[in-house]
Write a protein that holds these residues in place. Sequence first.
Motif, PDB file in Angstrom:
ATOM      1  N   THR A 117       0.834  -1.198   0.000  1.00 14.07           N
ATOM      2  CA  THR A 117       0.000   0.000   0.000  1.00 14.07           C
ATOM      3  C   THR A 117       0.868   1.246   0.000  1.00 14.07           C
ATOM      4  OG1 THR A 117      -1.807  -1.135   1.122  1.00 14.07           O
ATOM      5  CG2 THR A 117      -1.771   1.252   1.307  1.00 14.07           C
ATOM      6  N   CYS A 118       1.945   1.224   0.769  1.00 14.14           N
ATOM      7  CA  CYS A 118       2.854   2.362   0.860  1.00 14.14           C
ATOM      8  C   CYS A 118       3.465   2.687  -0.505  1.00 14.14           C
ATOM      9  CB  CYS A 118       3.951   2.046   1.876  1.00 14.14           C
ATOM     10  SG  CYS A 118       5.218   3.316   2.007  1.00 14.14           S
ATOM     11  N   ILE A 119       3.960   1.665  -1.191  1.00 17.78           N
ATOM     12  CA  ILE A 119       4.610   1.876  -2.493  1.00 17.78           C
ATOM     13  C   ILE A 119       3.595   2.366  -3.524  1.00 17.78           C
ATOM     14  CG2 ILE A 119       5.753   0.695  -4.407  1.00 17.78           C
ATOM     15  CD1 ILE A 119       7.100  -1.080  -2.212  1.00 17.78           C
ATOM     16  N   LEU A 120       2.425   1.731  -3.573  1.00 18.78           N
ATOM     17  CA  LEU A 120       1.393   2.161  -4.527  1.00 18.78           C
ATOM     18  C   LEU A 120       0.919   3.578  -4.222  1.00 18.78           C
ATOM     19  CD1 LEU A 120      -0.770  -1.064  -4.918  1.00 18.78           C
ATOM     20  CD2 LEU A 120       0.715  -0.015  -6.630  1.00 18.78           C
ATOM     21  N   GLY A 121       0.758   3.883  -2.942  1.00 16.59           N
ATOM     22  CA  GLY A 121       0.321   5.220  -2.555  1.00 16.59           C
ATOM     23  C   GLY A 121       1.331   6.295  -2.905  1.00 16.59           C
ATOM     24  N   ALA A 122       2.607   5.948  -2.830  1.00 16.68           N
ATOM     25  CA  ALA A 122       3.662   6.920  -3.146  1.00 16.68           C
ATOM     26  C   ALA A 122       3.834   7.100  -4.650  1.00 16.68           C
ATOM     27  CB  ALA A 122       4.984   6.468  -2.531  1.00 16.68           C
ATOM     28  N   TYR A 154      -7.748  16.530   1.186  1.00 16.79           N
ATOM     29  CA  TYR A 154      -7.228  17.571   0.311  1.00 16.79           C
ATOM     30  C   TYR A 154      -5.852  18.086   0.698  1.00 16.79           C
ATOM     31  CZ  TYR A 154     -11.558  17.131  -2.086  1.00 16.79           C
ATOM     32  OH  TYR A 154     -12.599  16.594  -2.807  1.00 16.79           O
ATOM     33  N   CYS A 155      -5.403  17.832   1.902  1.00 13.97           N
ATOM     34  CA  CYS A 155      -4.048  18.255   2.300  1.00 13.97           C
ATOM     35  C   CYS A 155      -3.043  17.100   2.265  1.00 13.97           C
ATOM     36  CB  CYS A 155      -4.075  18.865   3.701  1.00 13.97           C
ATOM     37  SG  CYS A 155      -4.999  20.411   3.767  1.00 13.97           S
ATOM     38  N   CYS A 156      -3.528  15.885   2.409  1.00 13.25           N
ATOM     39  CA  CYS A 156      -2.634  14.713   2.477  1.00 13.25           C
ATOM     40  C   CYS A 156      -3.199  13.587   1.615  1.00 13.25           C
ATOM     41  CB  CYS A 156      -2.504  14.236   3.922  1.00 13.25           C
ATOM     42  SG  CYS A 156      -2.023  15.487   5.097  1.00 13.25           S
ATOM     43  N   TYR A 157      -3.520  13.879   0.368  1.00 14.46           N
ATOM     44  CA  TYR A 157      -4.212  12.916  -0.498  1.00 14.46           C
ATOM     45  C   TYR A 157      -3.575  11.527  -0.518  1.00 14.46           C
ATOM     46  CZ  TYR A 157      -5.582  10.555  -4.797  1.00 14.46           C
ATOM     47  OH  TYR A 157      -5.974   9.611  -5.705  1.00 14.46           O
ATOM     48  N   PRO A 158      -2.271  11.377  -0.840  1.00 16.81           N
ATOM     49  CA  PRO A 158      -1.710  10.016  -0.908  1.00 16.81           C
ATOM     50  C   PRO A 158      -1.768   9.291   0.444  1.00 16.81           C
ATOM     51  CG  PRO A 158      -0.205  11.582  -1.929  1.00 16.81           C
ATOM     52  CD  PRO A 158      -1.269  12.371  -1.223  1.00 16.81           C
ATOM     53  N   LEU A 159      -1.509  10.017   1.523  1.00 18.82           N
ATOM     54  CA  LEU A 159      -1.553   9.407   2.855  1.00 18.82           C
ATOM     55  C   LEU A 159      -2.981   8.987   3.216  1.00 18.82           C
ATOM     56  CD1 LEU A 159       0.855  11.809   4.761  1.00 18.82           C
ATOM     57  CD2 LEU A 159       1.353   9.500   3.936  1.00 18.82           C
ATOM     58  N   ALA A 160      -3.952   9.807   2.842  1.00 13.58           N
ATOM     59  CA  ALA A 160      -5.357   9.497   3.125  1.00 13.58           C
ATOM     60  C   ALA A 160      -5.799   8.232   2.383  1.00 13.58           C
ATOM     61  CB  ALA A 160      -6.247  10.674   2.734  1.00 13.58           C
ATOM     62  N   VAL A 161      -5.402   8.111   1.112  1.00 16.80           N
ATOM     63  CA  VAL A 161      -5.770   6.928   0.332  1.00 16.80           C
ATOM     64  C   VAL A 161      -5.129   5.683   0.929  1.00 16.80           C
ATOM     65  CG1 VAL A 161      -5.599   5.826  -1.935  1.00 16.80           C
ATOM     66  CG2 VAL A 161      -6.191   8.227  -1.792  1.00 16.80           C
ATOM     67  N   CYS A 162      -3.872   5.792   1.340  1.00 13.02           N
ATOM     68  CA  CYS A 162      -3.195   4.656   1.982  1.00 13.02           C
ATOM     69  C   CYS A 162      -3.902   4.256   3.273  1.00 13.02           C
ATOM     70  CB  CYS A 162      -1.738   4.997   2.282  1.00 13.02           C
ATOM     71  SG  CYS A 162      -0.685   5.088   0.826  1.00 13.02           S
ATOM     72  N   GLN A 163      -4.268   5.237   4.091  1.00 12.16           N
ATOM     73  CA  GLN A 163      -4.942   4.942   5.355  1.00 12.16           C
ATOM     74  C   GLN A 163      -6.296   4.271   5.108  1.00 12.16           C
ATOM     75  OE1 GLN A 163      -6.525   8.221   7.685  1.00 12.16           O
ATOM     76  NE2 GLN A 163      -5.888   7.208   9.583  1.00 12.16           N
ATOM     77  N   MET A 164      -7.043   4.774   4.138  1.00  6.12           N
ATOM     78  CA  MET A 164      -8.349   4.182   3.835  1.00  6.12           C
ATOM     79  C   MET A 164      -8.184   2.750   3.328  1.00  6.12           C
ATOM     80  SD  MET A 164     -10.578   7.303   2.194  1.00  6.12           S
ATOM     81  CE  MET A 164      -9.447   7.676   0.870  1.00  6.12           C
TER      82      MET A 164
END
Length: 129
Positions: A40-45, A97-107
């Motif tokens: 998830t981390c790699i895909l999110g980044a 909206y401030c942390c889009y990639p991190l939010a997607v990874c968390q979800m």
Amino acid sequence: MEPSLTQPGLGITTTTITTITQTGGGWSTGLFDICGDKTTCILGALVPCCLEMSLAHQYGESVCLPFLPGSTFAIRVGIRERYKIRGSVCEDWTTVYCCYPLAVCQMNREIKRRMKSRTYQVSTALECS
């Protein structure tokens, strides 16, 4: 010889499905807890849009949903409400909206963990007459 008027049948089948889902509390992982799931981390980044398409599918929506404006925000609010996660719409908006990639990874991590905790029990009763 008399013709048969009734055919043998299987009878009545009853199926009961019980779903137990963990609800309540906060998010199971923090926003910056990116090392918990390396894929998830790699895909999110590298390709967060592809990760979000997978997330939409896991959430039960069309993989095309992420192409609509505001869809990430809608999915986040939906996940939070479905699993009774503490938070607010304002926090969801700010996170997306401030942390889009991190939010997607968390979800994505949240959906994976919640789906693993589901328990299905199927009971079938067969009655022949």
